[in-house]
Design a protein around this motif. Sequence first.
Motif, short mmCIF file in Angstrom:
data_model
loop_
_atom_site.label_atom_id
_atom_site.label_comp_id
_atom_site.label_asym_id
_atom_site.label_seq_id
_atom_site.Cartn_x
_atom_site.Cartn_y
_atom_site.Cartn_z
N ASN A 112 4.07 9.06 -10.67
CA ASN A 112 2.76 9.69 -10.57
C ASN A 112 1.67 8.67 -10.30
N VAL A 113 1.82 7.48 -10.84
CA VAL A 113 0.85 6.41 -10.60
C VAL A 113 0.86 6.01 -9.13
N VAL A 114 2.04 5.80 -8.56
CA VAL A 114 2.15 5.42 -7.15
C VAL A 114 1.58 6.52 -6.26
N ARG A 115 1.89 7.78 -6.59
CA ARG A 115 1.37 8.90 -5.81
C ARG A 115 -0.16 8.91 -5.85
N ALA A 116 -0.73 8.62 -7.02
CA ALA A 116 -2.18 8.59 -7.14
C ALA A 116 -2.78 7.43 -6.35
N ILE A 117 -2.12 6.27 -6.39
CA ILE A 117 -2.62 5.13 -5.62
C ILE A 117 -2.67 5.48 -4.14
N GLU A 118 -1.64 6.17 -3.65
CA GLU A 118 -1.53 6.43 -2.22
C GLU A 118 -2.52 7.48 -1.72
N ARG A 119 -3.31 8.08 -2.63
CA ARG A 119 -4.40 8.94 -2.18
C ARG A 119 -5.55 8.10 -1.63
N SER A 120 -5.65 6.86 -2.08
CA SER A 120 -6.79 6.03 -1.69
C SER A 120 -6.41 4.72 -1.01
N TYR A 121 -5.10 4.40 -0.98
CA TYR A 121 -4.68 3.11 -0.43
C TYR A 121 -3.44 3.29 0.45
N ASP A 122 -3.35 2.41 1.43
CA ASP A 122 -2.13 2.28 2.24
C ASP A 122 -1.39 1.02 1.79
N ARG A 123 -0.06 1.08 1.87
CA ARG A 123 0.72 -0.13 1.60
C ARG A 123 0.53 -1.12 2.75
N THR A 124 0.45 -2.39 2.40
CA THR A 124 0.35 -3.41 3.44
C THR A 124 1.28 -4.55 3.07
N GLU A 125 1.96 -5.08 4.04
CA GLU A 125 2.94 -6.13 3.79
C GLU A 125 2.28 -7.48 3.54
N VAL A 126 1.35 -7.84 4.44
CA VAL A 126 0.73 -9.16 4.36
C VAL A 126 -0.78 -9.00 4.35
N PRO A 127 -1.48 -9.56 3.37
CA PRO A 127 -2.94 -9.46 3.35
C PRO A 127 -3.55 -10.05 4.62
N SER A 128 -4.59 -9.40 5.12
CA SER A 128 -5.27 -9.85 6.33
C SER A 128 -6.59 -10.51 5.98
N VAL B 219 -5.38 -3.09 -8.39
CA VAL B 219 -5.48 -1.64 -8.23
C VAL B 219 -5.28 -0.93 -9.56
N LEU B 220 -4.30 -1.39 -10.32
CA LEU B 220 -4.04 -0.77 -11.62
C LEU B 220 -5.23 -0.90 -12.55
N TRP B 221 -5.83 -2.08 -12.59
CA TRP B 221 -7.00 -2.27 -13.46
C TRP B 221 -8.19 -1.46 -12.98
N ASP B 222 -8.40 -1.42 -11.66
CA ASP B 222 -9.56 -0.71 -11.12
C ASP B 222 -9.45 0.80 -11.30
N GLU B 223 -8.25 1.33 -11.08
CA GLU B 223 -8.10 2.79 -11.03
C GLU B 223 -7.51 3.41 -12.30
N PHE B 224 -6.79 2.64 -13.09
CA PHE B 224 -6.04 3.23 -14.21
C PHE B 224 -6.40 2.61 -15.56
N LEU C 254 -2.98 -3.00 -22.03
CA LEU C 254 -2.59 -4.21 -21.31
C LEU C 254 -1.08 -4.28 -21.11
N PHE C 255 -0.32 -3.94 -22.14
CA PHE C 255 1.14 -3.97 -22.08
C PHE C 255 1.66 -2.95 -21.07
N ILE C 256 1.11 -1.74 -21.12
CA ILE C 256 1.57 -0.67 -20.23
C ILE C 256 1.26 -0.99 -18.77
N LEU C 257 0.05 -1.43 -18.49
CA LEU C 257 -0.30 -1.77 -17.11
C LEU C 257 0.55 -2.92 -16.60
N GLY C 258 0.87 -3.87 -17.49
CA GLY C 258 1.75 -4.97 -17.09
C GLY C 258 3.13 -4.48 -16.70
N CYS C 259 3.68 -3.54 -17.48
CA CYS C 259 5.00 -2.98 -17.16
C CYS C 259 4.97 -2.20 -15.84
#
Length: 412
Positions: free
Chosen positions: A65-81, A92-97, A107-112
Amino acid sequence: MGGAKNHAESLTARGFNDTSEAICTVHIADDHLLDLVAHDVASGLCAFCDTPREETVGLEVVVSNVVRAIERSYDRTEVPSDWVPSLDTSDVLWDEFGDVFEPETQLFILGCLNELITVDNWEPLGWERQDGSTYADWRTFRKLVTHRSRFIFVANKDRHTPEGAEEASRFVAEFQRIIMENSEEIIREIPRQTVIYRGRMVSSLDDAQSLANAAALGPAPDDRAAANRMSPAGISLFYGSATQEAAVAEIAAHDVEQRDFALVGAFETLRRFRVLDLTNLQVPSVFDESRYARRGDLGFLKGFVADITSPIKLDGREHREYAPTQVLTELIRWSRYPSVDGIALPSAQARNLAVDNTANYVMFFGPESIEGHGSLRDGSRPSFRLPAGSIEAYKVNRRVDAERAQWRSSTR
């Protein structure tokens, strides 16, 4: 070999690894996430408190569910531009969740979750105009209006404009859009006969008697109106608070003479008002699909309100620090749509008071709006009255809190 390869490809496609661990629902603070995982709840061992629980859910269900939520606002990218902004998964986890899980184990949960998610970098959808850019434009607007150009900041190709005018103009347009498109959530009605408290400081209770009237406690005449957070000198507005305590906290904090008593009147509204209510902004959950489209706008407004309500030292700098909010207040005041009579904001001074409502009001009315005190310019009826017996005096007790700083003298 083929099965392992297919499984690896499946993990890559879904964006997270397998795990058999579970989390108990006690650690989930977001009601929308709890609703999404409700059908998967079962008894089990919680990986985060190492305790058997009646209600746990597999961590795989949560991370999916977390990944699905991320993909509402972000695209996966292989290499930063270098030219496209991207965030790593931990950002992303800290900003959105950050508010999804209860603070003790957050802290423990977001790390996992960060270890389980196999995507390293994310590119914001529509990155050319992200909400972060709106906030950046607000900072440019604030700096420009504070230090460079108070009255001419709208970009215009036919005249010279100061640096930052394009961003400032863009912010004004975006701010107006946010207010209009979210008006059903942030504009509310104040009923007739609502009490709003206004006051002034006095040196002694002997002084209070001569000032216990609507003319003295109402808005100042235009020629005596001082600069305030939302209005420049010479423009009189009706500032008030939802409670006596908040009113006293506000006027005492702005009293450079440090007087000992506050005189507070309970003004009553004589008609209904529409206000832009920024006191209790409800930013939608990252898992709330029905309101997710408002998340960026309301999230920006929440950060914006924190900025404009932060305390300002009254050492002369307030006259320039107030400029950005004064400009925006006039923008709101004279806007045709949505048309409002004032603004409600959380009090910068009363946030630690043990009262339910610490809202401040900035109503777009001067002294002529008070019943029996002043003539209305347009022939309309008065908007406020001060009933007999509705004025009270308060003794102001100022307090200084201190905590030890992390410093030690180097002298011996």
